[in-house]
Motif scaffolding. Structure first.
Motif, PDB file in Angstrom:
ATOM      1  N   ALA A 236      -2.296  18.678   9.233  1.00  0.00           N
ATOM      2  CA  ALA A 236      -3.001  19.392  10.296  1.00  0.00           C
ATOM      3  C   ALA A 236      -4.506  19.200  10.222  1.00  0.00           C
ATOM      4  N   ILE A 237      -5.032  18.806   9.076  1.00  0.00           N
ATOM      5  CA  ILE A 237      -6.478  18.649   8.938  1.00  0.00           C
ATOM      6  C   ILE A 237      -6.982  17.555   9.876  1.00  0.00           C
ATOM      7  N   ASN A 238      -8.076  17.837  10.544  1.00  0.00           N
ATOM      8  CA  ASN A 238      -8.605  16.904  11.548  1.00  0.00           C
ATOM      9  C   ASN A 238      -9.476  15.841  10.872  1.00  0.00           C
ATOM     10  N   PHE A 239      -8.842  14.980  10.124  1.00  0.00           N
ATOM     11  CA  PHE A 239      -9.569  13.882   9.474  1.00  0.00           C
ATOM     12  C   PHE A 239      -8.581  12.763   9.197  1.00  0.00           C
ATOM     13  N   ARG A 240      -8.903  11.570   9.606  1.00  0.00           N
ATOM     14  CA  ARG A 240      -8.031  10.417   9.407  1.00  0.00           C
ATOM     15  C   ARG A 240      -8.709   9.421   8.478  1.00  0.00           C
ATOM     16  N   LEU A 241      -7.969   8.976   7.491  1.00  0.00           N
ATOM     17  CA  LEU A 241      -8.491   7.967   6.570  1.00  0.00           C
ATOM     18  C   LEU A 241      -8.393   6.583   7.191  1.00  0.00           C
ATOM     19  N   ASP A 242      -9.300   5.713   6.778  1.00  0.00           N
ATOM     20  CA  ASP A 242      -9.165   4.308   7.133  1.00  0.00           C
ATOM     21  C   ASP A 242      -7.822   3.805   6.593  1.00  0.00           C
ATOM     22  N   PRO A 243      -7.030   3.079   7.391  1.00  0.00           N
ATOM     23  CA  PRO A 243      -5.699   2.650   6.942  1.00  0.00           C
ATOM     24  C   PRO A 243      -5.723   1.886   5.622  1.00  0.00           C
ATOM     25  N   ASN A 244      -6.723   1.048   5.412  1.00  0.00           N
ATOM     26  CA  ASN A 244      -6.796   0.307   4.150  1.00  0.00           C
ATOM     27  C   ASN A 244      -7.074   1.241   2.975  1.00  0.00           C
ATOM     28  N   LEU A 245      -7.939   2.230   3.191  1.00  0.00           N
ATOM     29  CA  LEU A 245      -8.228   3.200   2.134  1.00  0.00           C
ATOM     30  C   LEU A 245      -6.996   4.042   1.829  1.00  0.00           C
ATOM     31  N   GLU A 246      -6.306   4.471   2.860  1.00  0.00           N
ATOM     32  CA  GLU A 246      -5.097   5.273   2.651  1.00  0.00           C
ATOM     33  C   GLU A 246      -4.058   4.493   1.849  1.00  0.00           C
ATOM     34  N   GLN A 247      -3.887   3.212   2.171  1.00  0.00           N
ATOM     35  CA  GLN A 247      -2.919   2.399   1.448  1.00  0.00           C
ATOM     36  C   GLN A 247      -3.350   2.207   0.002  1.00  0.00           C
ATOM     37  N   LYS A 248      -4.667   2.058  -0.229  1.00  0.00           N
ATOM     38  CA  LYS A 248      -5.161   1.904  -1.603  1.00  0.00           C
ATOM     39  C   LYS A 248      -4.826   3.133  -2.438  1.00  0.00           C
ATOM     40  N   ILE A 249      -5.078   4.316  -1.880  1.00  0.00           N
ATOM     41  CA  ILE A 249      -4.790   5.555  -2.610  1.00  0.00           C
ATOM     42  C   ILE A 249      -3.293   5.700  -2.831  1.00  0.00           C
ATOM     43  N   ARG A 250      -2.513   5.368  -1.793  1.00  0.00           N
ATOM     44  CA  ARG A 250      -1.059   5.516  -1.915  1.00  0.00           C
ATOM     45  C   ARG A 250      -0.499   4.565  -2.968  1.00  0.00           C
ATOM     46  N   ASP A 251      -1.106   3.406  -3.113  1.00  0.00           N
ATOM     47  CA  ASP A 251      -0.606   2.412  -4.072  1.00  0.00           C
ATOM     48  C   ASP A 251      -1.076   2.675  -5.500  1.00  0.00           C
ATOM     49  N   THR A 252      -2.050   3.556  -5.676  1.00  0.00           N
ATOM     50  CA  THR A 252      -2.596   3.788  -7.014  1.00  0.00           C
ATOM     51  C   THR A 252      -2.333   5.218  -7.478  1.00  0.00           C
ATOM     52  N   ALA A 253      -3.106   6.161  -6.968  1.00  0.00           N
ATOM     53  CA  ALA A 253      -2.955   7.554  -7.410  1.00  0.00           C
ATOM     54  C   ALA A 253      -1.618   8.141  -7.020  1.00  0.00           C
ATOM     55  N   ASN A 254      -0.973   7.619  -5.962  1.00  0.00           N
ATOM     56  CA  ASN A 254       0.325   8.121  -5.521  1.00  0.00           C
ATOM     57  C   ASN A 254       1.473   7.231  -5.967  1.00  0.00           C
ATOM     58  N   ALA A 255       1.224   6.354  -6.936  1.00  0.00           N
ATOM     59  CA  ALA A 255       2.231   5.351  -7.313  1.00  0.00           C
ATOM     60  C   ALA A 255       3.303   5.967  -8.200  1.00  0.00           C
ATOM     61  N   GLN A 256       4.213   6.739  -7.587  1.00  0.00           N
ATOM     62  CA  GLN A 256       5.266   7.389  -8.367  1.00  0.00           C
ATOM     63  C   GLN A 256       6.265   6.380  -8.936  1.00  0.00           C
ATOM     64  N   ASN A 257       6.292   5.175  -8.388  1.00  0.00           N
ATOM     65  CA  ASN A 257       7.172   4.142  -8.919  1.00  0.00           C
ATOM     66  C   ASN A 257       6.452   3.224  -9.906  1.00  0.00           C
ATOM     67  N   ALA A 258       5.231   3.585 -10.294  1.00  0.00           N
ATOM     68  CA  ALA A 258       4.457   2.736 -11.193  1.00  0.00           C
ATOM     69  C   ALA A 258       5.150   2.615 -12.543  1.00  0.00           C
ATOM     70  N   ASN A 259       5.143   1.400 -13.089  1.00  0.00           N
ATOM     71  CA  ASN A 259       5.687   1.199 -14.436  1.00  0.00           C
ATOM     72  C   ASN A 259       4.638   0.647 -15.391  1.00  0.00           C
ATOM     73  N   LEU A 260       3.373   0.595 -14.939  1.00  0.00           N
ATOM     74  CA  LEU A 260       2.277   0.126 -15.777  1.00  0.00           C
ATOM     75  C   LEU A 260       1.151   1.148 -15.752  1.00  0.00           C
ATOM     76  N   VAL A 261       0.686   1.535 -16.932  1.00  0.00           N
ATOM     77  CA  VAL A 261      -0.446   2.450 -17.056  1.00  0.00           C
ATOM     78  C   VAL A 261      -1.535   1.738 -17.855  1.00  0.00           C
ATOM     79  N   VAL A 262      -2.677   1.529 -17.219  1.00  0.00           N
ATOM     80  CA  VAL A 262      -3.832   0.953 -17.897  1.00  0.00           C
ATOM     81  C   VAL A 262      -4.752   2.118 -18.231  1.00  0.00           C
ATOM     82  N   TYR A 263      -4.923   2.374 -19.530  1.00  0.00           N
ATOM     83  CA  TYR A 263      -5.613   3.588 -19.954  1.00  0.00           C
ATOM     84  C   TYR A 263      -6.960   3.272 -20.600  1.00  0.00           C
ATOM     85  N   SER A 264      -7.803   4.310 -20.644  1.00  0.00           N
ATOM     86  CA  SER A 264      -9.100   4.231 -21.304  1.00  0.00           C
ATOM     87  C   SER A 264      -9.171   5.329 -22.347  1.00  0.00           C
ATOM     88  N   GLY A 265      -9.772   5.019 -23.489  1.00  0.00           N
ATOM     89  CA  GLY A 265      -9.904   6.043 -24.513  1.00  0.00           C
ATOM     90  C   GLY A 265      -8.787   5.999 -25.528  1.00  0.00           C
TER      91      GLY A 265
END
Length: 589
Positions: A236-265
């Motif tokens: 409902a929020i009146n804000f639309r992400l750029d489609p490329n940005l939305e896909q980037k976030i969905r493929d990274t922070a939302n990657a529930q099927n991810a099998n690789l974790v690149v960590y720091s620390g």
């Protein structure tokens, strides 16, 4: 042996028409409820023709069933009205009277994973973090900087959170506050240019009104009408992400099927929360078991077989909210020239690798890259997430087993106050907002020029930072591409909200821990391997518990239970001061 197995009860539903058209939900729970209410369903369908709880999918006696939750529910299977029906592969199910249809899918073989069926967009955690975007400027700035604007480093996975929805709310809140600052600056300029003392009081009142309107928009137009339990609608929020940005976030922070974790620390388990201990042991797998006064010859086995045996055992227990996935953990400083994990030095690390590569690391693990079987239990509508990272490794005559426990606690208490916001604006609430806006108006008014200056130069600053990172990548062969936190971690509290959450965490730990140990013993016993020492020590692992009771633990970890036994079995139990003293005794409410 290939790390896959057939799960006869695995299924999926693919929406063909309606508000969720194009979405696919994997079903791994014995009972999955579909309906309109976000607080009481596994899959939420935001449509008025759908009842609060509309349909129930259940696994019983080797078959999938769909049935009405209420007598007034409208459900069809292949265009036939039903009360309750058996579902088969490719059946088309209709819900309600508005033309909502999904296809029921049952593949012949599913990956050796169990995945939660809840749509991240409608979890309680997503709801609270969308609200946090409007309530907590520090949280909002973190999301924008480390998720929206990040271009080179890995993004930590936020379990149970739809990062796309949260990012939209963060950017919408920043835009709204920018409009507020523009209005405040214009009022300030009018006052300065006019140099009229007579305009001072009117300008103060006008600035007060601007801040009041912004607060009203945040609390009532957005939070009360879009983010409360009964009205939650992340779109409902009146804000639309750029489609490329939305896909980037969905493929990274939302990657529930991810099998690789690149960590720091230091800690590789990014996004999993607070370490609450673990255990490990080594066992001689070349020692045969005794049977009829003779020692049997141990049978050879691969580590992948043990994982498959364990997954099959876990599926039989039907633990609600359970998911099991393979994960590779790689140090972000070690991937610069490894195209399996980093396609290009200026690119972001991959979040997915070929399953055959995981199989290679399972059987032949290097020191710097580790495979873990990630056992995850999500409970309390996503507020509490337990992780058990399990690893089997064969080295010569020994089998090494380790289990690491992590807990993702509820979000910060301040975010829960959205549940006390009334949807209607009363005289008393108006008075409270007026008082609050009166207190903060001077600060916002004076800071508005500096905030707008920062907003104007933000693109230049971002470009400068990006150029500096590109130079660092080019000059530093050990540039750290890893993630060290996540949206969910940044918003987490350090305590439970309810006593029962602590009890449930302990319950899940004991249930799964017992099944892990019993599966290991059963598997090794079938391979004619002596498990006498492991059986003796099983009680030590199960009874000690993961959390230390009473007092505080200042050391990084401590050993509990018996130590080495004749070199053939070595048990170590560790515990850390997880959640501090509040978790060890009684977390704050």
């Amino acid at each position: 042996m290939e790390n896959t197995t057939k799960l006869s009860k695995w299924a999926a539903i693919q929406f063909l028409y309606g508000p969720l058209a194009g979405s696919t939900f994997q079903i791994s729970k014995p009972v999955t409820v579909i309906g309109q209410d976000p607080g009481s369903n596994d899959i939420v369908v935001p449509d008025l023709s759908i009842l609060r709880q509309h349909a129930r999918l259940s696994w019983n006696n080797g078959q999938w069933y769909i049935e009405k939750v209420y007598q007034t529910s409208v459900i069809t299977v292949n265009q036939r009205d039903i009360e309750r029906a058996i579902l088969k592969d490719n059946d088309v199910v209709g819900l309600g009277s508005a033309g909502i249809f999904f296809r029921f899918l049952t593949p012949a073989g599913a990956p050796n994973t169990l995945r939660p069926s809840t749509d991240l967009k409608y979890t309680e955690t997503t709801r609270y973090l969308c609200a946090a975007a409007h309530l907590d400027a520090n949280f909002r700035n973190y999301v924008i900087k480390h998720v929206v604007e990040e271009e080179h480093k890995a993004i930590g996975e936020s379990f149970g959170v739809d990062a796309v929805s949260v990012a939209r709310h963060c950017l919408a809140a920043r835009r709204r506050e920018m409009f507020r600052d523009i209005a405040l600056l214009l009022i300030l300029l009018i006052l300065i240019i006019s140099r009229s003392f007579a305009l001072l009081i009117p300008c103060i009142i006008l600035a007060w009104a601007v801040v009041f309107i912004e607060l009203w928009n945040a609390h009532y137009r957005v939070i009360a009408n879009q983010l409360t339990k009964t009205k939650f609608n992340p779109d409902a929020i009146n804000f639309r992400l750029d489609p490329n940005l939305e896909q980037k976030i969905r493929d990274t922070a939302n990657a529930q099927n991810a099998n690789l974790v690149v960590y720091s620390g230091f800690t590789p388990f990014v996004g999993a929360g607070i370490s609450i201990g673990g255990w490990s042991f080594a066992l001689n797998v070349q020692k045969g078991k005794q049977e009829m006064d003779s020692m049997l010859e141990p049978l050879p086995f691969q580590v992948g077989e043990m994982y498959s045996y364990l997954i099959n055992a876990l599926t039989k227990h039907d633990v609600v909210g359970l998911s099991v996935m393979d994960r590779l953990y790689v140090d972000g400083r070690e991937i610069r020239d490894d195209q399996r994990f980093l396609p290009h030095p200026l690119a972001r690390p991959n979040h997915q690798v070929d399953p055959s590569l995981i199989k290679t690391f399972i059987e032949n693990p290097p020191q710097s890259i580790r495979h873990y079987k990630c056992i995850q239990v999500t409970s309390w509508k996503g507020e509490l997430v337990l992780f058990i990272f399990l690893r089997f490794s064969k080295m010569g005559q020994s089998l090494f087993v380790e289990a690491n426990y992590f807990l993702l606690p509820p979000v910060k208490e301040q975010y829960y106050k959205i549940d006390s916001i009334q949807p209607t604006l009363s005289i008393r609430k108006i008075g409270e907002l007026l008082a609050q806006s009166a207190v903060i108006t001077p600060v916002h008014w004076l800071l508005s020029p500096f905030r707008l200056r920062a907003a104007i130069f933000r693109p230049l600053q971002h470009a400068s930072e990006h150029a500096a990172i590109k130079r660092a990548i080019g000059e530093n062969p050990s540039f750290d591409y890893g993630a060290n936190s996540s949206i969910r971690i940044h918003a987490s509290s350090t305590s439970y909200r309810q006593f029962f959450q602590k009890l449930d965490r302990e319950m899940y730990v004991k249930i799964i821990e017992r099944q892990i140990l019993e599966s290991i013993i059963d598997f090794l016993d079938k391979k004619n391997i002596d498990t006498t020492a492991l059986k003796e020590q099983r009680a030590t692992i199960l009874n000690n518990g993961v959390i230390v009771s009473g007092g505080s633990v200042s050391a990084e970890n401590i050993a509990v239970g018996e130590q080495a036994r004749a070199g053939s079995f070595n048990l170590a139990r560790t515990a850390t001061g997880a959640l501090g003293r509040t978790q060890q005794e009684a977390p704050k409410n």
